[in-house]
Every structure is written in C-alpha cells, then in structure tokens.
Design an enzyme around this catalytic site. Structure first.
Site, PDB file in Angstrom:
ATOM      1  N   SER A 140      18.120  -2.123 -22.549  1.00 52.81           N
ATOM      2  CA  SER A 140      17.082  -1.998 -21.532  1.00 52.81           C
ATOM      3  C   SER A 140      17.334  -0.907 -20.501  1.00 52.81           C
ATOM      4  O   SER A 140      16.387  -0.406 -19.893  1.00 52.81           O
ATOM      5  CB  SER A 140      16.883  -3.335 -20.810  1.00 52.81           C
ATOM      6  OG  SER A 140      18.111  -3.788 -20.266  1.00 52.81           O
ATOM      7  N   LYS A 167      11.712   0.278 -17.562  1.00 53.46           N
ATOM      8  CA  LYS A 167      10.826  -0.223 -16.507  1.00 53.46           C
ATOM      9  C   LYS A 167       9.659   0.712 -16.181  1.00 53.46           C
ATOM     10  O   LYS A 167       8.619   0.263 -15.695  1.00 53.46           O
ATOM     11  CB  LYS A 167      11.635  -0.486 -15.247  1.00 53.46           C
ATOM     12  CG  LYS A 167      12.491  -1.748 -15.292  1.00 53.46           C
ATOM     13  CD  LYS A 167      11.652  -2.988 -15.073  1.00 53.46           C
ATOM     14  CE  LYS A 167      12.512  -4.203 -14.769  1.00 53.46           C
ATOM     15  NZ  LYS A 167      11.695  -5.397 -14.463  1.00 53.46           N
TER      16      LYS A 167
END
Length: 403
Positions: A300, A51
C-alpha cells in the site's frame, strides 16, 4: 458502489494522477510459501502510496463550490499526500491534520505538495476529531481518508488493475486500517469475479476491523500499539463497514515482529522500500496454506523515514541471526582475544564490534568479559560459530545484540 460501471469510471479518472504499477512476480516468496505470488507495488506511486486514487476521485466528484471552500482531512501521512496532490491539481486550498507521531518524511512531503499541515493528537482518531472541528469553524470540505464511498471507489481501482493483468487471480491480500482500501478492493473484485478471495490484513496491535466483524457492528478499540502507523486506527469506517461484511473473506492479523523480516525480504529480493503498513500483506503470505494459488499482495505504501528504516534493518538482521552478540569470560592473559578472533574467522564470521570489560568480576585474573558482536550468513551459521567457540572450551553465552 455496487455497480461495476462506477469502479470503471473511477479507474479511468485516477489514471490522470497515478503512475502505472504493474504486478511484480516474486519467485522468492513463491518458493517460501508454495503459492505463485505477485506484488502490487503502490509504494511506487508519485506520492508513495495508493491513497492518491481515492482522494483524487473523491475531489473530482465534488461541486466547484465545495472545492473552492477549501479541503480538509486527517491522515497519518499517505492520505495527506493524496489530498495535497489532488488539491494542487485542482488549484484549491488543502489543510491536513496529522498525528504528532507522524514520521517527518510524511509531514515534509505533504507540505511540499502545498498543503497546510496541523499536528494534533497521538493517533489518527484524535487528529480526525480536530479536523472535524476546524472544518466546522472554517467551512472547509471534509475528504475522509477511508469512511467515504467515493474514496473507496477510487481505491477500488487497484483491484481493477489487478484483474486487467491477472484475470486468473485467486487471492488478493489487502492491508486494513479504517477499511477504505479493503472495502473498495473487495467490492470491485467480487464484481469482477465472485469466486476470488479477498483477505484483509491488520496489525495485531490495531485490529479494529477484526473486532468489529466479530461483534457484527463497528466497535472502537481502547488503544492502538503498532509500528504500522498507517493502519493504527481505533475505529473502522461506518459507511464502508457493510461492504467489508459482504465482500471480505477473512482477516489475518500480523504481529509487529513479522513486519521486520518482511522489510528485509522486500529490500533484498525486490530492491523496494515498503513501509510497515504496506508490509502487512507480505508478512501474511506465510499465513496462507500452500496450494499453488495465484496470490496478489498489495503493497500500500513506501513512505518510511530513514531513521525508522535503519532501525528496522538492524532489528531484522538481529532477528534473523545475521547479527548477534556473545559474552565470553576469559582469563586476563595474552592470547585470549586472538583465540576468539581466530575461531570466528575460521568459521567465516565477521567481527564488527568488541567490548573488553575488566570489571565484570571481582578477580580479573580469574576472568574478564569479552563481548563480541558478529556478522553471520543466517541463524544456522550463527549457531555453528557459537558451537565452535564452546568446543574450544570457552565460557560463551548469547546476550542481547546491538549495533
């Protein structure tokens, strides 16, 4: 976001705050799936997730006045740390609204990076609505976690790095929450090679993107229920949805039950901790046809608190038959326990818990219950131990295991 130069610029910019995450080939997943499998370990970033890429690139495109007003976002945790890290780099204020269900490790790490954390709501969408309210009241600049083209461009740098290392990639598996990562990765990948397949992976209990693609427009789910908290989104992003429609080749949905053994696989085969949302692509590997393709699974994030980790490990061991419990009815006389222990030992089992219940029946002379929790190598080994106990004439039944 339709221009390769934009992604190249974003890829150069995010290198200022990211660590290299070279592809890791996985012979174990290759053998079990019939494809050549590579992992893109974004769980190894400083903030524990990809992110920071989108957050930092987005903040770099803001004017100085927009940054100086202070930044605000909503996040289940990983985007929060990305914004906090980027804001710290620029020396500006950051406010992060997080759901009250956010794992403590994500809250503490966000605060450690200097952000002000506000807890509100039970899911992301409720937290985001509160963030919008605070932004209006305080004049803060919103940095959306996924429904922003600049954020998606930053996330697309993941695809650029994959192609740098593996130009011959055939399939990229990407987790989907709101669609920021999936839109950026799929768009960048198609610009690099229109023939590459990019497949999104969603939790079954929060498959908002699948529902939207089937409807042909963005739709909101009535609720979300999944252990993959980072992808527990009720409604995908409107701005990124057209890019998903154009560039994503399909979606695989994964039940929570498949994430648990995937966690064990990652720990045992690669010594990596990957959070449940990051494990979506690992679980999806078994849903692909075995065609000898070069497959990249994007991990992720890896921000999982220790209590959740412990719970997942225990459930995984039970699910794979490596920990199991049997109930054995024995006459209440000397030697019964020794007989059971001897049979388990002879078949290489390991007794880790015993519970002797004399009150399981009215007539304890006829029978008492012995509950035995046993460690085995795998499900086949478990069945051999149970069969050996039954062959000895014991009344054995498997019951719900616990540690």
């Amino acid at each position: 976001m339709d221009n390769l130069n934009t992604f190249q610029r974003a890829a150069r910019k995010v290198k200022e705050v990211t660590l290299p995450t070279p592809l890791v080939e996985s012979p174990a997943f290759g053998r079990s799936t019939g494809n050549r499998v590579f992992l893109k370990p974004e769980n190894m970033q400083r903030t524990g997730a990809y992110k920071v890429r989108g957050a930092y690139y987005k903040i770099s495109t803001l004017t100085e006045e927009e940054r100086e007003r202070g930044l605000i976002t909503a996040s289940a945790g990983n985007h929060a740390q990305g914004v906090a890290r980027a804001a710290k780099q620029y020396g500006v204020r950051a406010v992060v609204v997080m759901p009250e269900t956010t794992p403590p490790i994500k809250i503490s790490r966000t605060e450690a990076l200097g952000a002000e954390v506000v807890l509100h709501g039970s899911v992301f969408d409720e937290a985001f609505a509160h963030a919008q309210q605070l932004a209006a009241e305080q004049g803060l600049t919103m940095v959306h976690p996924f429904d922003d083209v600049d954020v998606a461009c930053g996330q697309g740098s993941v695809a650029m790095e994959i192609f740098e290392e593996l130009p011959e990639v055939d399939i990229i598996l990407v987790p989907i929450g709101g669609g920021g990562l999936a839109s950026g990765v799929s768009t960048a990948a198609k610009l690099m090679n229109p023939e590459v397949k990019v497949i999104g992976v969603e939790p079954e209990g929060a498959a908002c993107m699948k529902a939207s693609l089937e409807a042909g427009e963005v739709v909101a789910l009535p609720g979300a229920s999944t252990i993959a908290d980072g992808t527990a989104v009720l409604e995908p992003g409107h701005k990124v949805f057209p890019y998903i429609q154009k560039n994503l080749d399909g979606i695989i949905t994964v039940p929570d039950e498949e994430l648990i053994p995937a966690f064990l696989d990652m720990v045992e085969n690669h010594k990596m901790v990957v959070e449940n949302s990051g494990l979506l692509t690992v679980a999806a590997l078994s849903h692909l046809p075995a065609e000898g393709k070069n497959v990249v699974a994007i991990l992720s994030g890896g921000n999982m608190d220790v209590i959740t980790m412990s719970n997942v490990v225990q459930l995984g061991l039970i699910a794979r038959g490596r920990i199991f419990t049997v109930s054995i009815m024995l006459p209440d006389r000397p030697g019964g326990l020794v007989q059971v222990s001897q049979i388990v030992a002879e078949h290489s089992g390991n007794v880790i818990r015993l519970n002797h219940n004399q009150f399981a029946t009215v007539n304890r002379n006829a029978a008492v219950e012995l509950r035995v929790t046993i460690e085995a190598f795998d499900a086949q080994h478990k069945e051999r131990i149970i069969e050996a106990l039954r062959e000895a004439g014991l009344d054995v039944r498997e019951v719900e295991a616990s540690l």
